[in-house]
Write an enzyme that holds these catalytic residues in place. Sequence first.
Site, PDB file in Angstrom:
ATOM      1  N   ARG A 100       3.851   2.338  -4.492  1.00 49.14           N
ATOM      2  CA  ARG A 100       3.046   2.993  -3.754  1.00 49.14           C
ATOM      3  C   ARG A 100       3.035   4.316  -4.216  1.00 49.14           C
ATOM      4  NH1 ARG A 100       0.054   3.870   1.638  1.00 49.14           N
ATOM      5  NH2 ARG A 100      -0.742   1.300   1.069  1.00 49.14           N
ATOM      6  N   HIS A 127      -6.590  -0.716  -4.841  1.00 47.79           N
ATOM      7  CA  HIS A 127      -5.280  -0.819  -3.828  1.00 47.79           C
ATOM      8  C   HIS A 127      -5.413  -2.329  -4.071  1.00 47.79           C
ATOM      9  CE1 HIS A 127      -2.993  -0.612  -0.358  1.00 47.79           C
ATOM     10  NE2 HIS A 127      -3.815  -0.204  -0.013  1.00 47.79           N
ATOM     11  N   GLN A 130      -4.711  -4.455  -0.910  1.00 51.68           N
ATOM     12  CA  GLN A 130      -5.407  -5.097  -0.101  1.00 51.68           C
ATOM     13  C   GLN A 130      -7.128  -5.360  -0.058  1.00 51.68           C
ATOM     14  OE1 GLN A 130      -5.466  -2.586   3.064  1.00 51.68           O
ATOM     15  NE2 GLN A 130      -7.621  -4.154   3.944  1.00 51.68           N
ATOM     16  N   ASP A 222     -13.754   3.376   4.054  1.00 51.89           N
ATOM     17  CA  ASP A 222     -12.131   4.076   3.956  1.00 51.89           C
ATOM     18  C   ASP A 222     -12.221   5.487   4.690  1.00 51.89           C
ATOM     19  OD1 ASP A 222      -9.964   3.941   3.361  1.00 51.89           O
ATOM     20  OD2 ASP A 222     -10.587   4.120   1.633  1.00 51.89           O
ATOM     21  N   CYS A 262      -9.597  -0.895   5.755  1.00 52.62           N
ATOM     22  CA  CYS A 262      -8.557  -1.026   5.406  1.00 52.62           C
ATOM     23  C   CYS A 262      -7.242  -0.812   6.491  1.00 52.62           C
ATOM     24  CB  CYS A 262      -8.449  -0.413   4.076  1.00 52.62           C
ATOM     25  SG  CYS A 262      -8.588   0.674   4.024  1.00 52.62           S
ATOM     26  N   ARG A 290      -2.715  -8.115   5.039  1.00 52.43           N
ATOM     27  CA  ARG A 290      -1.968  -8.123   3.793  1.00 52.43           C
ATOM     28  C   ARG A 290      -0.879  -9.000   3.834  1.00 52.43           C
ATOM     29  NH1 ARG A 290      -3.023  -2.632   2.974  1.00 52.43           N
ATOM     30  NH2 ARG A 290      -1.199  -3.930   1.694  1.00 52.43           N
TER      31      ARG A 290
HETATM   32  N1   CP Z   1      -4.330  -0.201   4.869  1.00 53.56           N
HETATM   33  C1   CP Z   1      -3.480   0.451   3.943  1.00 53.56           C
HETATM   34  O1   CP Z   1      -2.989   0.214   3.039  1.00 53.56           O
HETATM   35  O2   CP Z   1      -2.321   1.237   4.772  1.00 53.56           O
HETATM   36  P1   CP Z   1      -1.314   1.777   4.963  1.00 53.56           P
HETATM   37  O3   CP Z   1      -2.034   3.252   4.431  1.00 53.56           O
HETATM   38  O4   CP Z   1      -0.482   1.941   6.444  1.00 53.56           O
HETATM   39  O5   CP Z   1       0.039   1.235   4.403  1.00 53.56           O
HETATM   40  N1  NVA Z   2      -8.542   5.249   0.020  1.00 52.26           N
HETATM   41  C1  NVA Z   2      -7.149   5.010   1.029  1.00 52.26           C
HETATM   42  C2  NVA Z   2      -6.341   4.261   1.154  1.00 52.26           C
HETATM   43  C3  NVA Z   2      -5.256   4.557   2.750  1.00 52.26           C
HETATM   44  C4  NVA Z   2      -4.546   2.887   2.510  1.00 52.26           C
HETATM   45  C5  NVA Z   2      -6.150   6.767   0.346  1.00 52.26           C
HETATM   46  O1  NVA Z   2      -5.922   6.049  -0.857  1.00 52.26           O
HETATM   47  O2  NVA Z   2      -5.269   6.906   1.090  1.00 52.26           O
END
Ligand code: CP
Ligand code: NVA
Length: 312
Positions: A100, A127, A130, A222, A262, A290
Amino acid sequence: MHTKDFLSIADLSSTDLQLLLAEAVDLKARGWNSALRDKTLALVFEKPSLRTRVSFEIAMRQSGGQALYLSPAEVGLGKRESVADVARVLSRYVDIIAVRTFSQQTLEELGNYADIPVINALSDEEHPCQALADLLTIFEHKGTLKGLTLAFIGDGNNVAASLVLSCGLAGMNFKIASPAGYELNSTIVERAKIMAETSGAEIMCDHDPYRAVQGADIVYTDTWTSMGQEAENITRLKDFAMYQVDSALMALADREAIFMHCLPAHRGQEVSEEVIESRASVIFDQAENRMHAQKAVLIQLLGGAGILPSYR
Ligand code: CP
Ligand code: NVA
């Protein structure tokens, strides 16, 4: 899957996508399995997480393997140590890496230098894990994907990017309504449109949430401020004020429409309390899926369905 890494939905062919979803359905029914016995996943995270970290760790454990979490403070990708060195060192210890991070380029560099598969566990651009879980959730609720219409209301962000590509691949129509200045990346939209030509889907980018949501089977939103954009929060709250998914907006969608997010969610901002708590909301199914979808990705990248025991 035909690629070593899973960094973008665009890494998948439509056959890969169908295979991953079918395997995710099967793995969900199996629960625990031993396909990843003796395998170790390293989770290298430069941003916070609840779902991604926990679902990957439990997916490994339920498949007979183990996971190792490395927090933002520990590795210092490209700061304490070069991305290329981190990739080559981890390749000597573990079997697969989920990352990440901020830039897609970091992921690509990791993938290029690692001898082992690398998974995008969220970047500023995409993502994909997701989106896979979301398609599984839609399939469970609607019994099909092809021909459905997903309306995304809000920021043209990483989640929206992976969704437009997924819709293009799966033959689902995708309509997004974002404020001016917050549109989806045009390169990604063009890529999705090319996929959509083959799958028979329609991709539409708009500024009007009421038009986008008309007759939709799925209404998705989102956060307005993604991780890393915190300094823009006040401006974004103003710019997105007309883009809340509330009951009036949901009323324009199909009668059987589902609401998706998400998570994490901000009630009273991108979604009203009433909508997120309504019967149409499938947010916790998404969160659970997930884990099932990621089991399928891990198994595919580490050897394919051949490593799955054939008994239940
Ligand atoms: N939806 C998602 O990726 O959640 P987190 O940021 O908590 O991993
Ligand atoms: N768009 C959001 C998604 C979190 C799961 C972010 O990148 O923070």
